[in-house]
Design a protein around this motif. Structure first.
Motif, mmCIF file in Angstrom:
data_model
loop_
_atom_site.group_PDB
_atom_site.id
_atom_site.type_symbol
_atom_site.label_atom_id
_atom_site.label_comp_id
_atom_site.label_asym_id
_atom_site.label_seq_id
_atom_site.Cartn_x
_atom_site.Cartn_y
_atom_site.Cartn_z
ATOM 1 N N THR A 64 -20.960 23.626 -1.959
ATOM 2 C CA THR A 64 -20.737 24.846 -1.202
ATOM 3 C C THR A 64 -21.033 24.702 0.282
ATOM 4 O O THR A 64 -21.879 23.912 0.700
ATOM 5 C CB THR A 64 -21.600 26.009 -1.748
ATOM 6 O OG1 THR A 64 -22.954 25.831 -1.346
ATOM 7 C CG2 THR A 64 -21.520 26.110 -3.256
ATOM 8 N N CYS B 132 -22.869 22.868 -7.989
ATOM 9 C CA CYS B 132 -22.072 23.507 -6.947
ATOM 10 C C CYS B 132 -21.817 22.535 -5.807
ATOM 11 O O CYS B 132 -22.549 21.572 -5.604
ATOM 12 C CB CYS B 132 -22.753 24.776 -6.427
ATOM 13 S SG CYS B 132 -24.301 24.497 -5.535
ATOM 14 N N SER C 263 -13.140 26.540 -5.809
ATOM 15 C CA SER C 263 -13.481 27.425 -4.696
ATOM 16 C C SER C 263 -12.669 28.711 -4.728
ATOM 17 O O SER C 263 -12.580 29.416 -3.718
ATOM 18 C CB SER C 263 -13.262 26.705 -3.361
ATOM 19 O OG SER C 263 -14.206 25.685 -3.177
ATOM 20 N N LYS D 105 -13.877 20.900 -8.166
ATOM 21 C CA LYS D 105 -14.569 21.907 -7.382
ATOM 22 C C LYS D 105 -13.676 23.135 -7.378
ATOM 23 O O LYS D 105 -12.532 23.079 -6.907
ATOM 24 C CB LYS D 105 -14.827 21.447 -5.947
ATOM 25 C CG LYS D 105 -15.447 22.547 -5.085
ATOM 26 C CD LYS D 105 -15.576 22.148 -3.628
ATOM 27 C CE LYS D 105 -16.128 23.322 -2.809
ATOM 28 N NZ LYS D 105 -16.232 23.009 -1.362
ATOM 29 N N PHE E 52 -8.578 25.214 -4.633
ATOM 30 C CA PHE E 52 -8.858 26.186 -3.571
ATOM 31 C C PHE E 52 -7.545 26.863 -3.198
ATOM 32 O O PHE E 52 -7.017 26.687 -2.093
ATOM 33 C CB PHE E 52 -9.480 25.483 -2.365
ATOM 34 C CG PHE E 52 -10.142 26.387 -1.357
ATOM 35 C CD1 PHE E 52 -10.224 27.763 -1.540
ATOM 36 C CD2 PHE E 52 -10.705 25.846 -0.206
ATOM 37 C CE1 PHE E 52 -10.835 28.586 -0.605
ATOM 38 C CE2 PHE E 52 -11.320 26.651 0.737
ATOM 39 C CZ PHE E 52 -11.388 28.027 0.532
ATOM 40 N N GLY F 2 -17.604 26.385 -6.161
ATOM 41 C CA GLY F 2 -17.575 26.389 -4.703
ATOM 42 C C GLY F 2 -18.208 27.640 -4.118
ATOM 43 O O GLY F 2 -18.173 27.827 -2.905
ATOM 44 N N SER F 3 -18.775 28.479 -4.980
ATOM 45 C CA SER F 3 -19.376 29.743 -4.567
ATOM 46 C C SER F 3 -20.841 29.770 -4.990
ATOM 47 O O SER F 3 -21.142 29.656 -6.180
ATOM 48 C CB SER F 3 -18.622 30.920 -5.211
ATOM 49 O OG SER F 3 -17.251 30.864 -4.896
#
Length: 312
Positions: A214, A212, A172, A170, A142, A196-197
């Motif tokens: 999210t 996912c 993002s 993950k 992220f 993450g989307s």
């Protein structure tokens, strides 16, 4: 991807709080049960959406233990355990393992910016060796939030050094090409890639990703479950369109208080608006905007919840 440990739709679960900003475990557990009954395969607790880094070490342990005590299966949870402190990351990861969670989601050490891949490799090597096995580590990419990305080269090094321990990621970043590159490079080795989307769920599944994790799944998991079950065809396409629309609605205002507003109005429980600083509840104008956007998408009332009540 077959046999992914957390394969499917995982909500990045909101952390409910009381008026004094302490964790409200009864409210949070009730929400977790609703998520598992309405499209979620698993629960990413104590992540960004759950405001993990606004909670102290002991509070984070209390939240995980409290959810398990209230009947939320440890096997369905992926707690966030990544901290700026090496020893805190190790302690939280051991705690999650001992509580029965199969995996954890781990941020890189995020205070010092621009670390080298060698530095990050050393950090994760220390974590893995100090934890001593028994739990799988999912990397949390992220860069917009942590400012510390995971390169493909670093992931490859970690997989080679710790096979079966570094289990997935993950992503993002919102960069589908990066997710796709991770799947193509590492999925053949059982590496689980989670978007993450919400808007990429159908694509990443077709590519060979695992699913996912999210924020918007706190309120749109019903449609995520359809996409995961059906994959292709008119019903899956319509559900994916709903995921995309609700994701855009959620991000039309600050994301975390916006999701709290949707849950508060949908349940009639104003307590969901309580949030820890530096986050703030939405203004009335923002609250009306996000509610109107979810309504325009056709996502209100939320499936499985009582009919929406007027804002308090």
């Amino acid at each position: 991807m077959k046999d992914a440990i957390y394969g499917g739709v995982n909500a990045a679960v909101l952390t409910a709080m009381g008026p004094d900003l302490s964790p409200d475990l009864n409210r949070m557990a009730a929400h977790a049960r609703w998520l598992l009954a309405n499209g979620c395969n698993g629960l990413g607790v104590l992540g960004t959406t759950g405001e993990a880094n606004s909670f102290g070490l002991h509070e984070r342990k209390q939240i995980l233990e409290g959810l398990i005590a209230r009947g939320i299966p440890a096997a369905r949870m992926m707690p966030g355990t990544g901290c700026a402190s090496l020893t805190d990351s190790v302690e939280l990861t051991k705690h999650a393992r001992d509580a029965g969670c199969p995996g954890v989601l781990m941020l890189p050490p995020f205070y010092y910016k621009n670390p080298s891949d060698d530095g990050l490799f050393a950090y994760f090597s220390e974590v893995v060796n100090r934890v001593g096995g028994g739990v799988m580590i999912y990397l949390y990419h992220f860069p917009q939030q942590s400012a510390v990305p995971f390169s493909l080269d670093l992931i490859g090094r970690l997989l080679k050094a710790f096979p079966g321990v570094i289990k997935g990621v993950k992503d993002s970043s919102g960069d589908y090409a990066n997710m796709q590159a991770m799947v193509r490079a590492f999925a053949k080795d059982g590496f689980e890639v989670y978007s993450g989307s919400d808007e990429f769920l159908q694509q990443i599944l077709a590519e060979g990703g695992a699913g996912c994790i999210t924020a918007a799944s706190n309120a749109n998991s019903h449609w995520g479950g359809i996409v995961y079950a059906k994959r292709t065809g008119p019903e899956a396409d319509a559900a994916q369109a709903m995921l995309t629309a609700t994701r855009r609605a959620a991000t039309s205002v600050p994301l975390i208080p916006g999701l709290r507003e949707i849950i508060a109005r949908s349940t009639g429980d104003a307590g969901w608006r309580v949030i820890r600083p530096p986050h703030l509840p939405l203004t009335q104008e923002q609250a009306e905007k996000v509610w109107a956007a979810w309504s325009a998408a056709g996502a209100i009332p939320l499936p499985g919840l009582a009919p929406a009540k007027a804002a308090e």
